[in-house]
Motif scaffolding. Sequence first.
Motif, PDB file in Angstrom:
ATOM      1  N   ILE A  45       3.480   1.142  11.292  1.00 37.76           N
ATOM      2  CA  ILE A  45       4.002  -0.142  10.820  1.00 37.76           C
ATOM      3  C   ILE A  45       5.525  -0.098  10.854  1.00 37.76           C
ATOM      4  N   VAL A  46       6.131  -1.080  11.512  1.00 39.56           N
ATOM      5  CA  VAL A  46       7.596  -1.154  11.587  1.00 39.56           C
ATOM      6  C   VAL A  46       8.055  -2.414  10.851  1.00 39.56           C
ATOM      7  N   GLU A  47       8.835  -2.207   9.775  1.00 42.77           N
ATOM      8  CA  GLU A  47       9.371  -3.322   8.984  1.00 42.77           C
ATOM      9  C   GLU A  47      10.645  -3.863   9.658  1.00 42.77           C
ATOM     10  N   VAL A  48      11.032  -5.071   9.251  1.00 41.86           N
ATOM     11  CA  VAL A  48      12.276  -5.642   9.793  1.00 41.86           C
ATOM     12  C   VAL A  48      13.478  -4.844   9.273  1.00 41.86           C
ATOM     13  N   GLY A  49      14.545  -4.809  10.072  1.00 45.29           N
ATOM     14  CA  GLY A  49      15.754  -4.081   9.709  1.00 45.29           C
ATOM     15  C   GLY A  49      16.461  -4.704   8.515  1.00 45.29           C
ATOM     16  N   GLU A  50      17.369  -3.922   7.943  1.00 40.62           N
ATOM     17  CA  GLU A  50      18.113  -4.375   6.769  1.00 40.62           C
ATOM     18  C   GLU A  50      18.893  -5.653   7.087  1.00 40.62           C
ATOM     19  N   GLY A  51      18.805  -6.616   6.170  1.00 37.55           N
ATOM     20  CA  GLY A  51      19.505  -7.882   6.372  1.00 37.55           C
ATOM     21  C   GLY A  51      18.734  -8.873   7.225  1.00 37.55           C
ATOM     22  N   GLN A  52      17.597  -8.434   7.798  1.00 32.67           N
ATOM     23  CA  GLN A  52      16.761  -9.326   8.622  1.00 32.67           C
ATOM     24  C   GLN A  52      15.625  -9.884   7.768  1.00 32.67           C
ATOM     25  N   LYS A  53      15.071 -11.006   8.200  1.00 33.09           N
ATOM     26  CA  LYS A  53      13.947 -11.604   7.481  1.00 33.09           C
ATOM     27  C   LYS A  53      12.830 -11.942   8.450  1.00 33.09           C
ATOM     28  N   GLU A  54      11.589 -11.820   7.967  1.00 33.91           N
ATOM     29  CA  GLU A  54      10.455 -12.305   8.758  1.00 33.91           C
ATOM     30  C   GLU A  54      10.491 -13.835   8.724  1.00 33.91           C
ATOM     31  N   PRO A  55       9.949 -14.501   9.742  1.00 34.50           N
ATOM     32  CA  PRO A  55       9.947 -15.975   9.736  1.00 34.50           C
ATOM     33  C   PRO A  55       8.802 -16.561   8.898  1.00 34.50           C
ATOM     34  N   GLU A  64       0.952  -7.021   1.140  1.00 37.38           N
ATOM     35  CA  GLU A  64       0.328  -6.826   2.458  1.00 37.38           C
ATOM     36  C   GLU A  64      -0.729  -5.744   2.420  1.00 37.38           C
ATOM     37  N   PHE A  65      -1.656  -5.841   3.365  1.00 39.59           N
ATOM     38  CA  PHE A  65      -2.711  -4.851   3.558  1.00 39.59           C
ATOM     39  C   PHE A  65      -2.772  -4.503   5.043  1.00 39.59           C
ATOM     40  N   ASN A  66      -3.338  -3.354   5.319  1.00 38.89           N
ATOM     41  CA  ASN A  66      -3.462  -2.882   6.692  1.00 38.89           C
ATOM     42  C   ASN A  66      -4.939  -2.664   7.000  1.00 38.89           C
ATOM     43  N   LEU A  67      -5.435  -3.265   8.066  1.00 34.58           N
ATOM     44  CA  LEU A  67      -6.827  -3.069   8.486  1.00 34.58           C
ATOM     45  C   LEU A  67      -6.830  -2.465   9.890  1.00 34.58           C
ATOM     46  N   LEU A  68      -7.212  -1.200  10.000  1.00 39.66           N
ATOM     47  CA  LEU A  68      -7.341  -0.530  11.300  1.00 39.66           C
ATOM     48  C   LEU A  68      -8.830  -0.501  11.641  1.00 39.66           C
ATOM     49  N   LEU A  69      -9.199  -1.200  12.699  1.00 39.85           N
ATOM     50  CA  LEU A  69     -10.614  -1.364  13.060  1.00 39.85           C
ATOM     51  C   LEU A  69     -10.978  -0.399  14.186  1.00 39.85           C
ATOM     52  N   SER A  70     -12.162   0.205  14.074  1.00 40.92           N
ATOM     53  CA  SER A  70     -12.614   1.127  15.125  1.00 40.92           C
ATOM     54  C   SER A  70     -14.136   1.134  15.171  1.00 40.92           C
ATOM     55  N   ASP A  71     -14.682   1.756  16.206  1.00 36.53           N
ATOM     56  CA  ASP A  71     -16.138   1.901  16.319  1.00 36.53           C
ATOM     57  C   ASP A  71     -16.483   3.386  16.334  1.00 36.53           C
ATOM     58  N   TRP A  72     -17.733   3.704  15.950  1.00 38.68           N
ATOM     59  CA  TRP A  72     -18.078   5.106  15.732  1.00 38.68           C
ATOM     60  C   TRP A  72     -19.465   5.428  16.288  1.00 38.68           C
ATOM     61  N   PRO A  98      -4.819 -14.148  -7.802  1.00 44.44           N
ATOM     62  CA  PRO A  98      -4.998 -15.549  -7.380  1.00 44.44           C
ATOM     63  C   PRO A  98      -3.652 -16.225  -7.085  1.00 44.44           C
ATOM     64  N   HIS A  99      -3.695 -17.222  -6.215  1.00 39.04           N
ATOM     65  CA  HIS A  99      -2.553 -18.100  -5.895  1.00 39.04           C
ATOM     66  C   HIS A  99      -1.360 -17.323  -5.332  1.00 39.04           C
ATOM     67  N   LYS A 100      -1.652 -16.371  -4.481  1.00 39.77           N
ATOM     68  CA  LYS A 100      -0.615 -15.599  -3.790  1.00 39.77           C
ATOM     69  C   LYS A 100      -0.872 -15.683  -2.283  1.00 39.77           C
ATOM     70  N   THR A 101       0.136 -15.256  -1.518  1.00 35.52           N
ATOM     71  CA  THR A 101      -0.011 -15.168  -0.060  1.00 35.52           C
ATOM     72  C   THR A 101       0.072 -13.704   0.340  1.00 35.52           C
ATOM     73  N   TYR A 102      -0.906 -13.257   1.116  1.00 40.63           N
ATOM     74  CA  TYR A 102      -0.946 -11.862   1.554  1.00 40.63           C
ATOM     75  C   TYR A 102      -0.921 -11.785   3.072  1.00 40.63           C
ATOM     76  N   ARG A 103      -0.231 -10.760   3.540  1.00 44.70           N
ATOM     77  CA  ARG A 103      -0.206 -10.477   4.980  1.00 44.70           C
ATOM     78  C   ARG A 103      -1.235  -9.382   5.265  1.00 44.70           C
ATOM     79  N   LEU A 104      -2.130  -9.648   6.192  1.00 37.73           N
ATOM     80  CA  LEU A 104      -3.067  -8.630   6.671  1.00 37.73           C
ATOM     81  C   LEU A 104      -2.620  -8.205   8.058  1.00 37.73           C
ATOM     82  N   ARG A 105      -2.306  -6.925   8.195  1.00 34.04           N
ATOM     83  CA  ARG A 105      -1.978  -6.373   9.510  1.00 34.04           C
ATOM     84  C   ARG A 105      -3.272  -5.803  10.077  1.00 34.04           C
TER      85      ARG A 105
END
Length: 581
Positions: A148-158, A164-172, A239-246
């Motif tokens: 996971i690479v975050e935005v640099g200092e002083g930068q903002k996501e649009p 946030e949560f991270n979901l790494l999907l795979s098959d087995w 409740p009543h929040k916004t989450y980023r799923l990667r």
Amino acid sequence: MSLRKSMVNRGLLILTCFFSFVIQLCLASKTRHFKWEVEYMYWSPDCMEGVVMGINGQFPGPTIRAVAGDTIVVELTNRLHTEGVVIHWHGIRQFGTPWADGTASISQCAINPGETFIYRYKVDKAGTYFYHGHYGMQRSAGLYGSLIVEVGEGQKEPFHYDGEFNLLLSDWWHKGSQEQEVALSSKPFRWIGEPQTLLINGRGQYNCSLAAHVTNSSSPQCQFRGNEQCAPQILHVQPHKTYRLRVSSTTALASLNLQIGNHKMVMVEADGNYIQPVAVDDLDIYSGESYSVLIHTDQDPSKNYWISVSVRGREPKTPQGLTILNYQTTSASKLPTSTPPVSPLWNDYNHSKSFSNKILALMGSPKPPTTYNRRIILLNTQNTINGFTKWAINNISLTLPPTPYLGAIKHRLSNAFDQKSPPENFPNDYDVMKPPTNTNSTYGNGVYMLELRTTVDVILQNANALATGVSEIHPWHLHGHDFWVLGYGEGKFRKKDAKRFNLKNPPLRNTAVIFPFGWTALRFVADNPGVWAFHCHIEPHLHMGMGVVFAEGVHLVKDVPNNALACGLTGKMLMSNYSHH
């Protein structure tokens, strides 16, 4: 005199500001060190114990978190007893460090048992990435993790989010990766079958169901009794929040569909590039792709909700992968009372195409060049060579040479690989809607030599496989570059189809799918000196020859570590140079 002094002072001020900016940039960037050991170990990804390939005793491997501009240093030691290993940093473009791309026989030699190789590279762009083995079928063995690479200092996501949560999907599979390799390379051909389980962050459930209480499943309710290795990782939200799923897919075979019960998803990032926000009920994700989606926790907070992953593009013989979105106002052990979301039919390609066409670049993103210098059309076919079943591109099935291309081209070793350029097209009379009239193909390891800083169009052309009426999904991944996805089409690509290309706001990606009996058009600028793999990201297909190799500006590559090339003909050359000194 005072005017000259004033100009000098102004010049000094500008210089001071410039150096201050550079120093701030350097101070903000960090070098992040990791010491990893790759080993086989016993694990229970789906509650059935088997052997996985892990890193530092972990499966999946450790998550790397960094900031754009950081340098990553991974000291990787191979603790496998009898096989080499490499790690590919999927989506990281490796500007200036093509030897760190982690592709055996292309950018480096495989790291031998007991040896250590140091990967050093810069993460230049914020986004959701991952890493995985790129030697044999080690991704199938479980060699993967998140990056996971975050935005640099002083930068903002649009876009804004509260967590946030991270979901790494795979098959087995329960069958080991070596046995799978032998099956795929045998005569007669033995297919490895569909995966037993879908994993979310390395966890799944075999022969039991989290949702047995609300479905007519013949499988019993899952009981984990302390087996943390396969217990689902629950996503705890307010409740009543916004989450980023990667969300990233490192599957070996399965194309997937992700849904969250009662919650819409807003897609905002694809393969490390911002896209125009678009709301969807479900998300198709192919092997090699990554997305960021935003969810709003605006549902009944006294309930929990299913997160489901289902197979798409192949007849599903693998149960859904499930975990839970837990509103923290209620107990995490309270299972959802509804049935898990049902994905679109596995072969509803109209749904898939509609989804893919919704993905457009964020306004203000770089636009593609309006013209191209070279167009390469790559026909994907299933073939036979001396009775072995293979995949081929323009009738050539890729077999990698013992000497890494990067060293062979840099040191002009003309006998290290086939010097003849592979075909740029396929015969005009080839019928992509029918099985090949002549199934014979040949092995090859030639390279498409690209002129530096030129614009290259690649048309991926799908076709009927060996069996009548069968054409499979192929997600193609390009190393070292992002490309613009200019469009998709049905049947055989014609020159007139180029009139329909999207040159206004095509998305930048590093992985793109070709649908059955169709084509996908890509455009990229060859601006990264090195040698780069371009291949189907389905592990068995690459193993069976479904890939090509691009090279550009290799003479400009500097500071390649000797142990990246210490095998094959470059190894002999380095040894000879060493002995002469």
